[in-house]
Design a protein around this motif. Structure first.
Motif, PDB file in Angstrom:
ATOM      1  N   ASN A  90       0.844  -1.183   0.000  1.00 26.85           N
ATOM      2  CA  ASN A  90       0.000   0.000   0.000  1.00 26.85           C
ATOM      3  C   ASN A  90       0.887   1.242   0.000  1.00 26.85           C
ATOM      4  N   VAL A  91       0.672   2.143  -0.950  1.00 24.11           N
ATOM      5  CA  VAL A  91       1.567   3.284  -1.102  1.00 24.11           C
ATOM      6  C   VAL A  91       1.552   4.189   0.123  1.00 24.11           C
ATOM      7  N   TRP A  92       0.449   4.216   0.874  1.00 31.36           N
ATOM      8  CA  TRP A  92       0.372   5.049   2.066  1.00 31.36           C
ATOM      9  C   TRP A  92       1.253   4.507   3.187  1.00 31.36           C
ATOM     10  N   LEU A 110       2.623  -3.811 -16.435  1.00 33.38           N
ATOM     11  CA  LEU A 110       2.801  -2.472 -16.980  1.00 33.38           C
ATOM     12  C   LEU A 110       1.634  -2.063 -17.866  1.00 33.38           C
ATOM     13  N   GLY A 111       0.942  -3.041 -18.438  1.00 38.85           N
ATOM     14  CA  GLY A 111      -0.194  -2.737 -19.292  1.00 38.85           C
ATOM     15  C   GLY A 111      -1.526  -2.863 -18.594  1.00 38.85           C
ATOM     16  N   LEU A 112      -1.510  -3.047 -17.272  1.00 38.41           N
ATOM     17  CA  LEU A 112      -2.726  -3.269 -16.509  1.00 38.41           C
ATOM     18  C   LEU A 112      -2.875  -2.191 -15.433  1.00 38.41           C
ATOM     19  N   THR A 113      -3.971  -2.239 -14.711  1.00 41.63           N
ATOM     20  CA  THR A 113      -4.173  -1.314 -13.584  1.00 41.63           C
ATOM     21  C   THR A 113      -4.295  -2.156 -12.326  1.00 41.63           C
ATOM     22  N   VAL A 114      -3.154  -2.406 -11.703  1.00 44.77           N
ATOM     23  CA  VAL A 114      -3.082  -3.277 -10.531  1.00 44.77           C
ATOM     24  C   VAL A 114      -2.809  -2.421  -9.297  1.00 44.77           C
ATOM     25  N   PRO A 115      -3.666  -2.459  -8.281  1.00 42.20           N
ATOM     26  CA  PRO A 115      -3.434  -1.650  -7.082  1.00 42.20           C
ATOM     27  C   PRO A 115      -2.309  -2.218  -6.205  1.00 42.20           C
ATOM     28  N   ASP A 116      -1.756  -1.360  -5.390  1.00 42.17           N
ATOM     29  CA  ASP A 116      -0.759  -1.743  -4.379  1.00 42.17           C
ATOM     30  C   ASP A 116       0.532  -2.288  -4.982  1.00 42.17           C
ATOM     31  N   MET A 117       0.892  -1.823  -6.175  1.00 40.17           N
ATOM     32  CA  MET A 117       2.116  -2.304  -6.816  1.00 40.17           C
ATOM     33  C   MET A 117       2.978  -1.158  -7.327  1.00 40.17           C
TER      34      MET A 117
END
Length: 260
Positions: free
Chosen positions: A109-111, A156-163
């Motif tokens: 999680n980026v936070w 890189l071609g997807l929208t994956v959270p927390d990565m």
């Protein structure tokens, strides 16, 4: 012989890499083991590099009838990479192929992500590829022949959270591949990348889990969970004589997931 959609087939046994010496990083399991064994079946001798000893991989390589050694190093540490460089050259006097497979793919999680963890993920996934390329490309230049294959990611071609840190590093791998290809082309060295999908390797099952792997498979054109053997064909092509006129490219081996 025709295969049903989604049915795996075994790779052909050829001598397309006969006499070559290949370094495979992250070779103690998963993609690294599968790549090492297929290169060996095609005639290459193998230097298996990992944080832990890749004894099982090298035992299997020797059963195939090829020579092999395992070297241990933290590939994000320049001093440890330097320490194994002489051992790699001493194994057969040269290096022909480098497969930069070592990496980690934690969800963060980026936070909650701190800078030290960000740097560690970048170092393992990106810095290690630079350090290993520097370690072997002198040998390749001496012989006017070399193949460097870097593992990136279809994320890189997807929208994956927390990565965030992982995708930043793998984006760097693609840029690194294209830039290095330009600088090494005059010396007979090609540099390309392969983007696998989430797969049923030990690492994939640990960090992603079977439920997510199956959900990913349902989004693919080829609706089965990927395995380590699904990328070896791309890696073997990019590390062969057949790839003499192809460099700076990225092949996606993900069952068609990135088509969406």
């Amino acid at each position: 012989m025709r295969h049903a959609p989604g049915q795996e087939r075994s790779m052909p046994t050829t001598s397309s890499h006969s006499g070559r010496v290949a370094v495979v990083t992250g070779a103690a399991g998963g993609f690294g083991t599968a790549i090492s064994l297929e290169l060996a079946r095609r005639g290459a001798d193998i230097i298996a590099v990992d944080l832990k000893a890749a004894e099982d991989t090298i035992s299997a390589v020797r059963e195939i009838g090829r020579k092999g050694i395992t070297l241990q190093a933290d590939l994000a540490d320049p001093e440890q990479v330097e320490a194994i460089t002489a051992d790699m050259r001493a194994f057969a006097g040269r290096i022909d192929i480098l497969v930069n497979n070592a990496g980690i793919f934690p969800f963060r999680n980026v936070w909650e992500l701190d800078f030290a963890e960000w740097k560690r993920i970048q170092s393992i996934n990106l810095d290690s590829q630079f350090l290993m390329a520097k370690a072997v490309m002198g040998s390749m230049r001496e012989n006017s022949w070399g193949r460097i294959v870097n593992l990136a990611s279809n994320s890189l071609g997807l929208t994956v959270p927390d990565m965030v840190p992982y995708m930043a590093a793998k984006g760097g791998v693609v840029g690194f591949t294209r830039a290095l290809a330009t600088d090494l082309a005059p010396y007979g060295i090609t540099v390309n990348a392969v983007c696998p999908t989430a797969s049923s390797t030990p690492g994939g099952q640990t960090f992603i889990g079977d439920e997510v792997l199956q959900a990913v498979a349902e989004m693919q054109a080829i609706k089965r969970v990927g395995s380590a053997t699904d990328i070896v064909g791309a890696v073997c092509f990019l590390s062969s004589d057949d790839c003499a006129f192809m460099t700076g490219q990225t092949l996606v081996a993900d069952g068609g997931l990135m088509r969406v």
